[in-house]
Design a protein around this motif. Structure first.
Motif: not given
Length: 153
Positions: A9-27
């Motif tokens: 995934t050339k790092g794209k999965l790690a970025v997408a997952f990190s963004n998801l986790i950050q959104r969940l924590w903000r909620q």
């Protein structure tokens, strides 16, 4: 010979997952919902069996997801050549286990292996000659058979 590691995934999965986790924590603990569409899109791009909304095997998805995330986050960027392990049949399990684990860790080090990887010892004995073969294989998940016991009917 060494192999330069490159993730699928050339790092794209790690970025997408990190963004998801950050959104969940903000909620926080609110009742809002989150669609992990970026994670799903990256996974589907690399593994076409996960495109669309057909029902999939959860364990298969988890294994694929953790493996791809591990590839993105692996601290080992230049992997040494794979070498077969020469076991000392007289060595104690603890010594042999460490040899196998060290061999695995020379190629695999990420937060995913830190959290999920373990080692499974298996023993096979030849019924004819009595030779005992040991293996200490890494795992990221274990299948557990659940039995439904019906008593009285």
């Amino acid at each position: 010979m060494v192999v330069v590691a490159e993730s699928r995934t050339k790092g794209k999965l790690a970025v997408a997952f990190s963004n998801l986790i950050q959104r969940l924590w903000r909620q926080g603990s609110g009742s809002s919902a989150e669609r992990p569409q970026d994670v799903k899109r990256v996974v589907g791009h690399v593994a076409s069996r996960f495109i669309g909304y057909d029902q999939q095997d959860a364990q298969e998805f988890l294994h694929f997801f953790l493996d791809a995330l591990h590839e993105d986050l692996n601290r080992i960027k230049v992997k040494p050549k794979y070498e077969e392990i020469e076991d000392d049949d007289d060595a104690p399990d603890a010594v042999t286990s460490k040899v196998w684990w060290d061999n695995y860790c020379r190629r695999n080090q990420s937060i995913v292996t830190d959290l999920f990887a373990g080692q499974l010892r298996s023993v096979v004995e030849c019924k004819k000659c009595g030779f005992v073969s040991r293996a200490f294989d890494p795992f990221w998940d274990l299948s557990v058979r659940l039995c439904h016991n019906t008593i009285g009917g």
